[in-house]
Design a protein around this motif. Structure first.
Motif, mmCIF file in Angstrom:
data_model
loop_
_atom_site.group_PDB
_atom_site.id
_atom_site.type_symbol
_atom_site.label_atom_id
_atom_site.label_comp_id
_atom_site.label_asym_id
_atom_site.label_seq_id
_atom_site.Cartn_x
_atom_site.Cartn_y
_atom_site.Cartn_z
ATOM 1 N N LEU A 27 0.820 -1.206 0.000
ATOM 2 C CA LEU A 27 0.000 0.000 0.000
ATOM 3 C C LEU A 27 0.860 1.265 0.000
ATOM 4 O O LEU A 27 0.531 2.254 -0.657
ATOM 5 C CB LEU A 27 -0.927 0.000 1.218
ATOM 6 N N PHE A 28 1.991 1.208 0.707
ATOM 7 C CA PHE A 28 2.832 2.390 0.821
ATOM 8 C C PHE A 28 3.801 2.537 -0.361
ATOM 9 O O PHE A 28 4.643 3.445 -0.350
ATOM 10 C CB PHE A 28 3.597 2.372 2.145
ATOM 11 N N SER A 29 3.694 1.655 -1.333
ATOM 12 C CA SER A 29 4.460 1.821 -2.570
ATOM 13 C C SER A 29 3.512 2.024 -3.749
ATOM 14 O O SER A 29 3.894 1.905 -4.903
ATOM 15 C CB SER A 29 5.348 0.588 -2.825
ATOM 16 N N LEU A 30 2.257 2.335 -3.430
ATOM 17 C CA LEU A 30 1.216 2.517 -4.446
ATOM 18 C C LEU A 30 1.617 3.514 -5.515
ATOM 19 O O LEU A 30 1.365 3.315 -6.703
ATOM 20 C CB LEU A 30 -0.077 2.976 -3.751
ATOM 21 N N ASN A 31 2.274 4.582 -5.123
ATOM 22 C CA ASN A 31 2.649 5.626 -6.072
ATOM 23 C C ASN A 31 3.685 5.148 -7.091
ATOM 24 O O ASN A 31 3.824 5.723 -8.163
ATOM 25 C CB ASN A 31 3.196 6.847 -5.331
#
Length: 311
Positions: A27-31
């Protein structure tokens, strides 16, 4: 048939929520991976992460089976644990032990096909928990640290799965070391709150968890305060770690710092539920049933993802 149903009861579905920590790096590498607009890539990454959660759930199952075999006689004395399948005789010790050994051998093999790094994490997790069941849970302080390390391994597993997912943009994914420290301290905080709840609970708990006698209420409260403070500090440092010049997936404009109040609110709410409503013995019930806390977690998650996507 009863033994098979008993085995699934030992799976402890509600407690498997902790394995969703494997998804957090995703989720925290979504970008990083969302911007490529390739459906096949999305499915590849998502299937890899879901596979990681399922494999870690099997690893947890193996640990639960082994632990319940070892603790079966002591569980008989406990008011609620006496109803566990092995303690009440629904599942035989030999049957559970064979199933546990099968999973301990098979799960790292499954993990290897997903990621070599993930395989190493699973192997370390299983080995650590075997020692925990046999020895470490009887050593004061070491017992809670060992449990907390299991959460750090879950977070690290999520990172390795992404790096080995076959998606080029994630192959060199860098995660701030503050993320791992925050995960460890947050896990330690929850484990210590659970020990405090057990200490304030039934006398029978002292039989099933002998090390509990070595903790005093004052000691646990001091350790809780330390781990709580460390969680807030390390998370705050995580949100600004992009400013340090490190190549980590955190915005360098410090925009993630606006999520810090949400984390503090979540921690304070958790403490309220543990101290005032005496729910500390069951962290999984708190996280899955308290509407206020669920809303705070969702707002934190949505806000974090939104910030990363706008990066």
């Amino acid at each position: 048939m009863k033994q098979i149903l008993g085995l699934f009861e030992i799976f402890r579905l509600r407690q498997q929520i902790k394995n969703f920590l494997v998804i957090v790096p995703f989720l925290f590498s979504l970008n990083l991976w969302y911007s490529n607009n390739e459906l096949g890539q999305y499915l590849l990454i998502f299937s890899s992460v879901v596979g990681g959660v399922l494999i870690f759930s099997l690893a947890s199952w193996a640990v639960y089976l082994l632990n319940d075999v070892i603790d079966a006689d002591m569980d008989l004395i406990h008011e609620s644990k006496k109803n566990r399948p092995i303690a009440r005789g629904t599942v035989s010790k030999n049957y559970a032990l064979v199933m546990s050994l099968f999973l301990i051998i098979g799960v790292p093999i499954l993990a290897f096909f997903l990621s070599t790094g993930f395989c190493v994490c699973i192997a370390i997790y299983l080995l650590m928990n075997i020692f925990y069941s046999l020895l470490l849970k009887q050593i004061v302080i070491i017992d809670v640290i060992t449990v907390a390390l299991g959460f750090v391994i879950r977070a690290l597993s999520g990172v390795f799965i992404l790096r080995d997912s076959g998606v080029e943009v994630l192959s060199n994914l860098q995660v701030s070391p503050w993320f791992y420290l925050c995960t460890g301290f947050a896990a330690l905080f929850i484990v210590l709150m659970k020990r405090h709840g057990e200490l304030e609970g039934s006398e029978q708990t002292f039989v099933t968890r002998p090390t509990l006698r070595m903790y005093s209420s004052n000691l646990l409260l001091s350790l809780i305060n330390i781990s709580c403070s460390a969680t807030i500090i390390t998370y705050s440092l995580y949100t600004v770690s992009g400013k340090f010049g490190w190549e980590v997936n955190v915005p360098s404009d410090n925009s993630m710092i606006i999520t810090v109040p949400l984390v503090i609110i979540g921690i304070f709410r958790y403490m309220y539920l543990c101290f005032e409503e005496k729910k500390g013995e069951s962290p999984e019930k708190i996280i899955t049933s308290d509407i206020f806390l669920i809303i705070v977690i969702l707002i934190w998650l949505i806000t974090s993802i939104f910030i990363l996507l706008l990066r």
